[in-house]
Motif scaffolding. Structure first.
Motif, PDB file in Angstrom:
ATOM      1  N   GLY A 106       0.850  -1.182   0.000  1.00 40.38           N
ATOM      2  CA  GLY A 106       0.000   0.000   0.000  1.00 40.38           C
ATOM      3  C   GLY A 106       0.885   1.231   0.000  1.00 40.38           C
ATOM      4  N   ARG A 107       0.438   2.299  -0.667  1.00 41.25           N
ATOM      5  CA  ARG A 107       1.301   3.475  -0.749  1.00 41.25           C
ATOM      6  C   ARG A 107       0.491   4.752  -0.652  1.00 41.25           C
ATOM      7  NH1 ARG A 107       5.648   4.983  -5.533  1.00 41.25           N
ATOM      8  NH2 ARG A 107       6.880   6.355  -4.230  1.00 41.25           N
ATOM      9  N   MET A 108       1.021   5.732   0.075  1.00 35.76           N
ATOM     10  CA  MET A 108       0.369   7.042   0.153  1.00 35.76           C
ATOM     11  C   MET A 108       1.357   8.140  -0.154  1.00 35.76           C
ATOM     12  SD  MET A 108      -2.057   6.913   3.440  1.00 35.76           S
ATOM     13  CE  MET A 108      -2.704   8.558   3.179  1.00 35.76           C
ATOM     14  N   PHE A 109       0.888   9.174  -0.868  1.00 35.74           N
ATOM     15  CA  PHE A 109       1.754  10.287  -1.252  1.00 35.74           C
ATOM     16  C   PHE A 109       1.408  11.534  -0.446  1.00 35.74           C
ATOM     17  CE2 PHE A 109       1.315   7.522  -4.939  1.00 35.74           C
ATOM     18  CZ  PHE A 109       2.644   7.308  -5.272  1.00 35.74           C
ATOM     19  N   GLN A 110       2.296  12.521  -0.564  1.00 35.66           N
ATOM     20  CA  GLN A 110       2.069  13.800   0.099  1.00 35.66           C
ATOM     21  C   GLN A 110       0.831  14.493  -0.470  1.00 35.66           C
ATOM     22  OE1 GLN A 110       5.564  16.208   0.047  1.00 35.66           O
ATOM     23  NE2 GLN A 110       4.507  18.046   0.677  1.00 35.66           N
ATOM     24  N   ASP A 111       0.672  14.417  -1.813  1.00 42.61           N
ATOM     25  CA  ASP A 111      -0.427  15.094  -2.494  1.00 42.61           C
ATOM     26  C   ASP A 111      -1.726  14.301  -2.328  1.00 42.61           C
ATOM     27  OD1 ASP A 111      -2.161  16.320  -4.146  1.00 42.61           O
ATOM     28  OD2 ASP A 111      -0.945  16.150  -5.970  1.00 42.61           O
ATOM     29  N   PRO A 112      -2.724  14.871  -1.616  1.00 42.10           N
ATOM     30  CA  PRO A 112      -3.975  14.132  -1.393  1.00 42.10           C
ATOM     31  C   PRO A 112      -4.695  13.802  -2.700  1.00 42.10           C
ATOM     32  CG  PRO A 112      -3.895  16.135  -0.063  1.00 42.10           C
ATOM     33  CD  PRO A 112      -2.754  16.214  -1.017  1.00 42.10           C
ATOM     34  N   LEU A 113      -4.360  14.524  -3.794  1.00 43.59           N
ATOM     35  CA  LEU A 113      -5.065  14.293  -5.055  1.00 43.59           C
ATOM     36  C   LEU A 113      -4.607  13.012  -5.748  1.00 43.59           C
ATOM     37  CD1 LEU A 113      -5.059  17.909  -6.542  1.00 43.59           C
ATOM     38  CD2 LEU A 113      -6.713  16.838  -5.032  1.00 43.59           C
ATOM     39  N   ARG A 114      -3.456  12.493  -5.337  1.00 42.39           N
ATOM     40  CA  ARG A 114      -2.897  11.363  -6.082  1.00 42.39           C
ATOM     41  C   ARG A 114      -3.528  10.025  -5.748  1.00 42.39           C
ATOM     42  NH1 ARG A 114       3.541  11.352  -6.855  1.00 42.39           N
ATOM     43  NH2 ARG A 114       3.060   9.531  -8.107  1.00 42.39           N
TER      44      ARG A 114
ATOM     45  N   GLY B 180      -8.836  18.110   1.541  1.00 39.68           N
ATOM     46  CA  GLY B 180      -7.572  17.381   1.431  1.00 39.68           C
ATOM     47  C   GLY B 180      -7.396  16.357   2.543  1.00 39.68           C
ATOM     48  N   GLY B 181      -7.738  16.759   3.787  1.00 42.12           N
ATOM     49  CA  GLY B 181      -7.580  15.865   4.924  1.00 42.12           C
ATOM     50  C   GLY B 181      -8.499  14.664   4.828  1.00 42.12           C
ATOM     51  N   GLN B 182      -9.756  14.940   4.407  1.00 43.13           N
ATOM     52  CA  GLN B 182     -10.713  13.836   4.258  1.00 43.13           C
ATOM     53  C   GLN B 182     -10.248  12.870   3.171  1.00 43.13           C
ATOM     54  OE1 GLN B 182     -14.124  16.293   3.501  1.00 43.13           O
ATOM     55  NE2 GLN B 182     -14.967  15.936   5.543  1.00 43.13           N
ATOM     56  N   ARG B 183      -9.730  13.448   2.059  1.00 39.88           N
ATOM     57  CA  ARG B 183      -9.258  12.596   0.972  1.00 39.88           C
ATOM     58  C   ARG B 183      -8.083  11.753   1.433  1.00 39.88           C
ATOM     59  NH1 ARG B 183      -9.671  15.348  -4.989  1.00 39.88           N
ATOM     60  NH2 ARG B 183      -8.770  13.373  -5.576  1.00 39.88           N
ATOM     61  N   GLN B 184      -7.180  12.372   2.229  1.00 44.77           N
ATOM     62  CA  GLN B 184      -6.008  11.630   2.681  1.00 44.77           C
ATOM     63  C   GLN B 184      -6.422  10.523   3.651  1.00 44.77           C
ATOM     64  OE1 GLN B 184      -3.681  11.740   0.935  1.00 44.77           O
ATOM     65  NE2 GLN B 184      -1.703  12.279   1.779  1.00 44.77           N
ATOM     66  N   ALA B 185      -7.411  10.806   4.501  1.00 43.86           N
ATOM     67  CA  ALA B 185      -7.899   9.774   5.423  1.00 43.86           C
ATOM     68  C   ALA B 185      -8.526   8.630   4.628  1.00 43.86           C
ATOM     69  CB  ALA B 185      -8.918  10.370   6.385  1.00 43.86           C
TER      70      ALA B 185
END
Lengths: 306, 269
Positions: B83-91, B152-157
């Motif tokens: 699993g991978r997460m980026f700094q940019d919430p849009l990605r 952005g925060g909701q998207r990242q969560a």
């Protein structure tokens, strides 16, 4: 102004051509790819269906057209996903090659007349009787079935992956989906639909011609954009139905134009202008708003500018 | 769990832009390890993640995950287990698709058995709603809304939930809270900690926050010029201050750490 016969034929043609609009909805809107294979795929549908119908297999003609369209889409997809050809160029390359293929399908003749051929429409006429609007029923039924299948397909896991590929390819790769695969499936399905549209049209107008598909991508886009403009935003259902609506309206525009004696030779120019303006509309709007804002500011600022 | 042996990567070899991004990186992660990574810009942190996730094939060395050599596996295959997460919430999410559809896509990773033509079932929906409610953001009531409407925060969560919906063997977090406002960043970090701990996920996390680097997880790595110059775990790590860490870094790397963001984070606490 418009007679019942004209309205009816506009509806029929609108239904038939709406398959192209839905195909472009899939490739252009969902996958975000301008698929130039459309012109050649449409002609291929005409050629396959006409040739099969002349040989006595009108239904098989439609099935073969779907398969042929999927093959054309596969080649375009192969060029762009595996061989690094830019997506627009990939479509143009396939499209150019299809010209020869289409001629070959029609026995190296530029048209196939089918005046006395049994078609799906003559079969429907025999079943429903002379006076029933059999042409409208057949074309509407085909469009409806394809539309429902398309929407159901886009709700499946594969369909979701295809939609995400156009929306955010980064995220798709991170969800263990092969984007090369989803692009391929999407283009195959889109071109199968375009090809089916050509196949139905050939049997509808009882002839196939090598030039029938010329400019089809622009006509399809015009229909799609008209639909989107009129029916604005909504879910998948709304968008797919909007493509059909746009296609029907486009045919009404053409019927009206013919009625007020615009020469039929000018139709392609008319379509091009509609598409050009429709796609440019947001930018034009922005530029106009900017110019207005600047003018207002200048008026207010008066002589204070250095 | 994860074993990197002599992994090296040079970009634009033989040109004036030649850049050694990774040089002979060796790393061994035990199951359940939660390691933080710090280093200045260009130290090779993100490149290391790209190598592990399969964005490119390294020039040298091998990568083994859970006994399987994945050095030459394409990225989309690896993402079944990474699993991978980026700094940019849009990605991490598809903006024009609904929350439910995004979750369904993430769920695809586990679905070896289900057909590509299967649809989102009621059971899936219930499970998604239950997992969403754990985020405590009220997203379970907005499952039919497009993700583009979320902050952005909701998207990242949501991305965090998607990355861990099917428990991955390895979770890569690339400064996933850096683009969020401090309060939201704390919340997403808390969620990260609880989800990682709950599912015993092996995790690598890049951060520029020195305090986080020392307090989160059980291990701290520091990178410089494409190498891991410091690897501290266990009792050695306990009681270590940020200043100690910087001193150790300077000794191993041969120069002091010179990254404004990293140094500024020192005074934030």
């Amino acid at each position: 102004m418009l007679s019942l016969a004209i309205i009816q034929s506009a509806l029929e043609l609108g239904c038939i051509y709406s398959l192209v609009a839905m195909a472009l909805f899939l490739s252009f809107r969902v996958l975000n790819i301008a698929d130039m294979t459309t012109d050649g795929a449409f002609t291929m549908g005409c050629a396959v269906s006409a040739t099969a119908a002349v040989a006595g297999h009108p239904f098989l003609g439609l099935v073969l057209a779907i398969l042929a369209g999927a093959c054309a889409g596969f080649i375009t997809a192969l060029l762009q996903t595996r061989l690094g050809v830019p997506s627009i160029l990939a479509g143009i390359v396939t499209n150019t090659g299809l010209y020869t293929v289409n001629l070959a399908i029609m026995g190296f003749s530029s048209n196939v007349p089918m005046l006395k051929t049994t078609t799906i429409f003559t079969i429907a006429q025999d079943l429903m009787g002379e006076n029933a609007p059999y042409k409208l029923i057949v074309s509407a039924a085909i469009t409806l079935v394809v539309c429902v299948l398309l929407i159901l397909f886009l709700g499946t896991r594969l369909g979701l992956s295809i939609r995400a590929t156009g929306d955010n390819p980064d995220m798709v790769r991170a969800s263990s989906i092969n984007t090369a695969f989803t692009v391929t499936v999407g283009l195959c399905v889109a071109n199968a639909m375009t090809c089916l549209s050509g196949a139905v049209l050939a049997q509808y107008q009882r002839s196939a011609d090598i030039n029938l598909g010329t400019g089809m991508v622009v006509i399809g886009l015009a229909s799609l954009i008209i639909g989107e403009t009129l029916f604005a935003h909504g879910g998948l259902w709304v968008k797919a139905v909007a493509a059909i609506g746009g296609s029907v309206i486009y045919r009404f525009i053409i019927a009206l134009a013919l009625r007020i004696n615009v020469p039929s030779e000018c139709m392609k120019l008319l379509s091009a202008v509609i598409v050009g303006l429709a796609i440019a509309a947001p930018t034009i709007k922005k530029n106009v708003a900017f110019a207005q804002r600047r003018r207002a500011a200048r008026k207010q600022g008066g002589g204070s500018r250095a | 769990m994860l074993e990197l042996k002599n992994v090296g990567k040079t970009f634009n070899p033989g040109t004036v832009n030649e850049k050694v991004a990774l040089s002979g990186v060796n790393l061994h992660l035990n199951p359940g390890d939660f390691a933080t990574i710090v280093g200045s810009n260009g130290a090779g942190k993100s490149t290391l993640f790209n190598a592990i996730a399969g964005s490119f094939v390294p020039d040298t060395g091998s990568i083994v995950l859970d006994g399987e050599d994945i050095t030459f596996q394409p990225d989309y295959r690896r993402s079944k287990t990474i699993g991978r997460m980026f700094q940019d919430p849009l990605r991490g999410t598809a903006p024009n698709m609904t929350i439910e559809e995004n979750l369904a896509l993430a769920y695809l990773r586990a679905s070896k058995k289900t057909s590509p033509f299967s649809r989102i079932t009621r059971a899936d929906r219930e499970q998604f709603a239950q997992r969403l409610s754990q985020l405590g953001l009220g997203l379970e009531d907005r499952m039919k809304q497009p993700v583009g409407l979320l902050s952005g925060g909701q998207r990242q969560a949501l991305t965090l939930l998607m990355a861990t919906l099917v428990t991955p063997k390895l979770l890569l977090l690339d400064e996933h809270t850096a683009a969020l406002d401090p309060a939201t960043a704390d919340k997403v970090l808390e969620l990260t900690k609880s989800i990682v701990a709950e599912n015993h996920i092996t995790c690598l996390m890049i951060t520029h926050n020195m305090h986080d680097a020392l307090t989160l997880g059980n291990r701290t790595l520091m990178m410089d010029s494409g190498r891991i110059v410091l690897d501290i775990a266990g009792p050695e790590r306990e009681g270590l201050t940020v200043d100690d860490l910087l001193q150790r870094f300077a000794k191993n790397a041969g120069h002091a750490l010179s990254d404004d963001r990293v140094l500024l984070s020192k005074t934030e606490e």
